[in-house]
Design a protein around this motif. Structure first.
Motif, mmCIF file in Angstrom:
data_model
loop_
_atom_site.group_PDB
_atom_site.id
_atom_site.type_symbol
_atom_site.label_atom_id
_atom_site.label_comp_id
_atom_site.label_asym_id
_atom_site.label_seq_id
_atom_site.Cartn_x
_atom_site.Cartn_y
_atom_site.Cartn_z
ATOM 1 N N VAL A 225 -7.199 2.668 -5.299
ATOM 2 C CA VAL A 225 -7.092 4.006 -4.716
ATOM 3 C C VAL A 225 -6.031 3.897 -3.630
ATOM 4 O O VAL A 225 -6.258 3.275 -2.589
ATOM 5 C CB VAL A 225 -8.442 4.460 -4.122
ATOM 6 N N ALA A 226 -4.852 4.430 -3.898
ATOM 7 C CA ALA A 226 -3.708 4.189 -3.025
ATOM 8 C C ALA A 226 -3.335 5.440 -2.236
ATOM 9 O O ALA A 226 -3.328 6.548 -2.761
ATOM 10 C CB ALA A 226 -2.506 3.717 -3.847
ATOM 11 N N VAL A 227 -3.002 5.235 -0.968
ATOM 12 C CA VAL A 227 -2.554 6.299 -0.078
ATOM 13 C C VAL A 227 -1.058 6.129 0.144
ATOM 14 O O VAL A 227 -0.563 5.006 0.325
ATOM 15 C CB VAL A 227 -3.318 6.243 1.259
ATOM 16 N N LEU A 228 -0.329 7.229 0.121
ATOM 17 C CA LEU A 228 1.134 7.192 0.232
ATOM 18 C C LEU A 228 1.577 7.072 1.686
ATOM 19 O O LEU A 228 1.161 7.851 2.548
ATOM 20 C CB LEU A 228 1.728 8.462 -0.386
ATOM 21 N N HIS A 229 2.434 6.080 1.936
ATOM 22 C CA HIS A 229 2.985 5.844 3.272
ATOM 23 C C HIS A 229 4.503 5.986 3.218
ATOM 24 O O HIS A 229 5.162 5.428 2.340
ATOM 25 C CB HIS A 229 2.618 4.427 3.737
#
Length: 341
Positions: A225-229
């Motif tokens: 589950v990846a969050v955009l940085h």
């Protein structure tokens, strides 16, 4: 180091390799990861010369590789499998002499030696890697633990007495597995495979399933589950080109604070395997073009994050406390965004 693909999934490895090679042409910034997976599929299909060609293509690339020693180690392992032994040995010697700072090359080279019954050299390679990357740590990172597990396995085959690292490997493995590491690595297990007693065979199959499960967990984490940085410079370029996204990103400091907060909230809710992917404006624009959409459309952002994660770009969150913070500050995570105060 290869993709985890059980036979029952009926993967067409040749077709999958071709698909990944096409993706590498579309996303050159991710070519290394994509072509490594393509080479693995070629190996699984039995086309080892095609895999070697991809490793050579990567090594000849004018752009810097993230892990050139891993590419060389994989090439050596592959060459050895189709009797290019002299070249493979030369590469193995070179990789060991280079003392890479990532565990992958050490593991691949040591396992290649092990698979060809060069157990003393395999044990030395695992030990050298562990000495360099683990040292006196009693809590090695998940990425370095295969060095200890592989070393434990080879030393059991050599009949060596347990030492401190073997004991540490036992503790780390046995805390999360129903089958003890000593049992999994018992050389006598091989004899049970020739038994005519159904009970012995059933017990051995159960042990093999447990070992395979542990191995898969080490080399192939579930889809993150990846969050955009957005790094600060990239965010500035993004907002200059697409000011309509300013509502999503009022400032860089607010952006990075929101990332840490959302990841902590997900972790508190029990969501496993969290990660962070870093975007770039050219990559995002290419993604928007592939979707026939405007980069200013905020609904593309989570899709872009998912695509980056699917291409192996996610970094696990949280980092180790002493590791550099994910935000790019260069400070240890524990005193940067990992600080609870």
């Amino acid at each position: 180091m290869r993709p985890d693909m059980p036979a029952e999934n009926a993967v067409d490895h040749t077709e999958e390799a071709a698909r990944l090679e096409r993706a590498a042409a579309l996303y050159p910034q991710d070519a290394e990861a994509l072509l490594l997976r393509a080479a693995a599929h070629h190996e699984l299909s039995g086309d080892r010369p095609a895999a070697t060609a991809l490793y050579d293509r990567l090594l000849a690339s004018p752009s810097d590789l993230e892990d050139p020693h891993l590419v060389r180690a994989l090439k050596a392992s592959n060459l050895w499998q189709y009797d290019h032994v002299a070249e493979a040995r030369a590469i193995v010697i070179g990789v060991r002499a280079a003392r890479p700072r990532t565990p992958g090359p050490w593991v691949v080279v040591a396992e290649a030696l092990e698979s060809h019954d060069e157990l003393d050299s395999a044990e030395e390679t695992f030990t050298d890697g562990a000495r360099l990357l683990i040292g006196d740590s009693q809590e090695p990172t998940p990425a370095t633990r295969p060095l200890l597990y592989g070393r434990h396995r080879v030393r059991r085959m050599l009949g060596a007495d347990h030492d401190a690292w073997d004991t540490l490997a036992d503790r780390l493995h046995d805390a999360s597995s129903a089958v003890r590491l000593d049992e999994l690595h018992d050389p006598k297990r091989v004899w049970s495979l020739g038994s005519s007693d159904p009970r012995e065979l059933a017990a051995e199959i159960a042990r093999l399933h447990a070992e395979l499960g542990a191995f898969r967990r080490e080399i192939s984490r579930p889809f993150p589950v990846a969050v955009l940085h957005w790094p600060e410079r990239e965010l500035g370029e993004l907002l200059a080109a697409y000011p309509e996204l300013a509502e999503e990103y009022p400032s860089h400091s607010a952006h990075v604070a929101a990332i840490e907060a959302s990841l902590r909230e997900l972790a508190a809710s029990g969501t496993p395997n969290l990660g962070i992917v870093s975007g770039t404006v050219p990559s995002y624009e290419a993604f928007a073009a592939s979707e026939a959409a405007s980069p200013g459309d905020a609904t593309l952002l989570p899709q872009y994050a998912t695509t980056l994660a699917a291409r192996g770009r996610a970094l696990a969150w949280p980092p180790e406390p002493a590791a550099p913070c994910w935000c790019g500050s260069g400070n240890p995570y524990a005193t940067c965004h990992g600080h609870h105060g």
